[in-house]
Structure formats: structure tokens, C-alpha cells
Write a protein that holds these residues in place. Structure first.
Motif, mmCIF file in Angstrom:
data_model
loop_
_atom_site.group_PDB
_atom_site.id
_atom_site.type_symbol
_atom_site.label_atom_id
_atom_site.label_comp_id
_atom_site.label_asym_id
_atom_site.label_seq_id
_atom_site.Cartn_x
_atom_site.Cartn_y
_atom_site.Cartn_z
ATOM 1 N N LYS A 9 18.167 1.659 15.133
ATOM 2 C CA LYS A 9 18.758 2.605 14.138
ATOM 3 C C LYS A 9 17.835 2.522 12.919
ATOM 4 N N LEU A 11 18.445 2.823 9.809
ATOM 5 C CA LEU A 11 19.317 2.254 8.776
ATOM 6 C C LEU A 11 19.648 0.917 9.188
ATOM 7 N N CYS A 92 19.086 8.753 -4.531
ATOM 8 C CA CYS A 92 20.153 9.743 -4.630
ATOM 9 C C CYS A 92 21.767 9.012 -3.990
ATOM 10 N N HIS A 93 21.706 7.777 -3.837
ATOM 11 C CA HIS A 93 22.743 7.236 -3.112
ATOM 12 C C HIS A 93 22.782 5.722 -3.480
ATOM 13 N N VAL A 123 25.362 14.630 -0.025
ATOM 14 C CA VAL A 123 24.831 14.512 1.208
ATOM 15 C C VAL A 123 24.310 13.115 1.605
ATOM 16 N N CYS A 124 23.437 12.572 0.902
ATOM 17 C CA CYS A 124 22.797 11.202 1.191
ATOM 18 C C CYS A 124 23.831 10.164 1.400
ATOM 19 N N PHE A 128 25.213 6.105 4.303
ATOM 20 C CA PHE A 128 24.912 4.637 3.935
ATOM 21 C C PHE A 128 26.148 3.998 3.995
ATOM 22 N N PRO A 152 29.550 19.070 6.083
ATOM 23 C CA PRO A 152 30.502 18.432 7.472
ATOM 24 C C PRO A 152 30.309 16.867 7.350
ATOM 25 N N GLY A 153 29.068 16.737 7.236
ATOM 26 C CA GLY A 153 28.626 15.121 7.410
ATOM 27 C C GLY A 153 29.179 14.226 6.539
ATOM 28 N N TYR A 156 33.677 14.786 7.291
ATOM 29 C CA TYR A 156 34.421 14.150 8.551
ATOM 30 C C TYR A 156 34.678 12.878 8.469
ATOM 31 N N LYS A 157 34.138 11.964 7.683
ATOM 32 C CA LYS A 157 34.104 10.576 7.786
ATOM 33 C C LYS A 157 34.982 10.124 6.544
ATOM 34 N N GLN A 184 40.750 20.064 7.053
ATOM 35 C CA GLN A 184 41.602 19.626 8.194
ATOM 36 C C GLN A 184 40.376 19.956 9.601
ATOM 37 N N THR A 185 39.909 21.166 9.407
ATOM 38 C CA THR A 185 39.057 21.409 10.477
ATOM 39 C C THR A 185 37.922 20.363 10.971
ATOM 40 N N LEU A 186 37.300 19.759 9.651
ATOM 41 C CA LEU A 186 36.487 18.789 9.938
ATOM 42 C C LEU A 186 36.976 17.352 10.101
ATOM 43 N N PRO A 188 40.968 16.167 11.064
ATOM 44 C CA PRO A 188 42.174 16.532 11.320
ATOM 45 C C PRO A 188 43.135 15.304 10.733
#
Lengths: 214, 120
Positions: A9, A11, A92-93, A123-124, A128, A152-153, A156-157, A184-186, A188
Motif C-alpha cells: 500500500k 500509504l 490538504c489533509h 477529497v484528500c 488517510f 463518493p469516496g 461512503y466511509k 443513502q445511495t452511497l 445505506p
């Protein structure tokens, strides 16, 4: 050509330190929350409302991440909580190493709840792991009904999604029902709380959710 | 996505591998990058080229495999690859789904010229 398989990985270093952070949190019985959002969605305002009511009864520490300025930490300083401001100077994070360094400035034995206000960016920061137990993602009614679908990234988390600035709905074309469906689409399973730091809507529900995690 | 800092991590990991495995003449770095990471391959390649310009990795090519988002429905057992991420199963509508691929950020392998090992 000789091929050397790595399957590593990119990261991995961040992940190793994140696991170490997590172990520290478990050892000290700290619930850690990573608070993510775009800039201007109201993270710091929500934290102000949180510390205002909870910091007298719960030992809270806050790590605030910004690219520049200590303005957010200064806003939170007036409450009974330990606040550490991280200034990333362009990154940025937040990373797990930044959190580990910040933990050295906190009394972990005297902390029950650690709130990490990440850099405003949808995003970023999603990639992490900081060692947190859960993630809350905040977006506001001025950002558009389809905001979650564009990121979505991140969504969803999320364990919890806060839709903030509900007081501004009458002045925008934000469709609350559609926005909830988009989340909920991303995701539920995400819990969704609608809030307003102006009217106080949903803030009690948010504080109750938070208190139940400890 | 911040391709520059990702490229830096890749650069460091490959350099550490070169030292540890006593390699030389690295030609290709193969990466697997999931669509959900929002990393743009062209920008990542440009960033890596900038970082490696004055190093032994300056002529290395990045080969990037973009991994699609693939979701498994644990209710009906189907797999689907939506164009836009959605966790309600496209077949049965169920929400008991999980991401199978799409979030990877992995250095899969590096290729060195034959006999690209340092003599000890």
C-alpha cells in the motif's frame, strides 16, 4: 526484465502510525472522531455548540487542522477542553503522524473524547486513516442537494452524516429528501442528522449520538 | 487528490526497496489505483517525473492500472460495477452490499532490467 512483486500500500506508513494511534486511544479509553467536510460547512460552529454543553461533564480534547491560521482553535479555546491547532502549511489533509505529534501535547489519561477537526476538503482526507474510531462527514444546505454524489469516496466511509445550515433551506433550492436519498445511495447504513447552529435544530441529537459513543 | 504527495510516498517506498533488495536499473513501477481514490494517473505521472528528475529513478515509467468500483450484494450474491457509486444493489435493490474493489492505492511490482541486481 525481472519483476519484483511488492503488493505494498502506498500509504502503508500512514496506516502503521494510524494503528499505533488507535492502540493509544484504546489503552487510554478514548473515543476518537474524525470530523470531515468541505470548507465553510460549519464544522467549527458545530464544535462550539458541542463543547458549550458537553465540556463540563466530559473530558474533551480537540485537534484542529487548518492550512493556515489558528482562528478555529481560538474560537474553541474559551471552552473547558484541551485544544491543539495543527497548521499544515499547504497539506490538504491531516495524517496519522500529525495526529501522533499532536497527542504529545494532550493529557491522554484525562481525555474521554477526542474530536479531530480535519482540514476542510472532501477529497484528500478520505484516504488517510488517523486511527479514529468513527468518521462524521458534514455538508451544508448551501452546497447543493447532489453534493454527496460528487464526493463518493468521502461519503461512503462515513458513520454519521450531518446536513448543516437547515435554517437556510427556505432560501436555497436544496431538497432535503433528495439529499438524504443521495447519502443513502452511497452509504445505506449511515446515520443522518439535520442540524442548524442558528436555530439549534438537531444539535441535541448530535450531542446525544456523541455521548452514546463514549 | 494530492498527486504530488502520493508520488513522493511511491518514490520513497521504491527507493527503500532498491536499497533493501540491492537493486539497480529499475525500469517500471506498476501501480493499482482504484477509481474511488480520485487520483488522476496523468497528474501522478507528472508529479513522479518531477520528483524523480535528479535521481536514479528519473527514467522510470509508471504503469497504472485503474481498478473499477465493484460491489458485491450479500443478499442476492451478484456483483456489479456501477458507473456512479451506489450501494443499493442494481439487481435486487438490497442495501446489504460491500465494496470489493475500487479503493486501492498499491505498488504492485517493480521491474528491473535483467541482472539489475548490484554485485555484492
Amino acid at each position: 526484465m525481472d519483476i519484483i512483486t511488492l503488493e505494498k500500500k502506498v500509504l502503508v506508513k500512514n496506516d502503521i502510525i494510524a494503528e499505533e494511534n488507535k492502540a493509544l486511544f484504546h489503552e487510554n479509553r478514548i473515543f476518537t472522531l474524525n470530523i470531515l467536510s468541505s470548507p465553510g460547512s460549519g464544522k467549527t460552529s458545530i464544535l462550539e455548540r458541542t463543547l458549550d454543553k458537553l465540556s463540563d461533564s466530559i473530558n474533551i480534547s480537540v485537534i484542529v487542522g487548518d492550512i493556515q491560521t489558528a482562528n478555529d482553535a481560538e474560537r474553541l479555546d474559551k471552552f473547558k477542553a484541551s485544544v491543539v491547532q495543527l497548521i499544515t502549511n499547504g497539506t490538504c489533509h491531516l495524517s496519522s503522524k500529525m495526529i501522533r505529534d499532536a497527542l504529545n501535547k494532550l493529557n491522554l489519561k484525562e481525555t474521554d473524547l477526542l474530536l479531530i477537526e480535519n482540514v476542510g476538503n472532501l477529497v484528500c482526507p478520505s484516504g488517510f486513516d488517523l486511527g479514529e474510531e468513527k468518521r462524521v462527514v458534514i455538508f451544508s444546505t448551501t452546497e447543493g442537494t447532489d453534493k454527496p454524489l460528487k464526493y463518493p469516496g468521502m461519503f461512503y466511509k462515513a458513520d454519521l452524516v450531518i446536513i448543516n445550515k437547515m435554517d437556510l433551506v427556505p432560501y436555497t433550492d436544496f431538497n432535503v429528501e433528495s439529499a438524504i436519498k443521495n447519502v443513502q445511495t452511497l452509504n445505506p447504513g449511515a446515520i443522518i442528522i439535520k442540524t442548524s447552529c442558528v436555530t439549534g435544530e438537531g444539535i441535541d441529537s448530535w450531542r446525544k449520538w456523541l455521548t452514546r459513543q463514549i | 487528490m494530492h498527486e504530488y504527495s502520493i508520488a513522493l510516498e511511491i518514490f520513497d517506498i521504491v527507493n527503500e526497496t532498491i536499497v533493501k533488495e540491492e537493486l539497480s536499473n529499475v525500469k517500471v513501477i506498476k501501480l493499482k489505483i482504484g477509481k474511488l481514490t480520485a487520483i488522476l494517473p496523468e497528474l501522478l505521472t507528472d508529479a513522479f517525473d518531477t520528483i524523480s528528475e535528479c535521481s536514479d529513478l528519473k527514467d522510470v515509467n509508471l504503469e497504472i492500472v485503474e481498478v473499477p468500483v465493484r460491489i458485491k450484494c450479500r443478499k442476492c450474491g451478484c456483483f456489479y460495477e456501477p458507473d456512479e457509486l451506489q450501494f443499493f444493489c442494481t439487481r435486487c435493490g438490497g442495501s446489504f452490499t460491500e465494496l470489493v474493489t475500487g479503493n486501492e492505492l498499491i505498488i504492485e511490482s517493480i521491474e528491473v532490467e535483467k541482472n539489475g541486481y548490484n554485485n555484492s
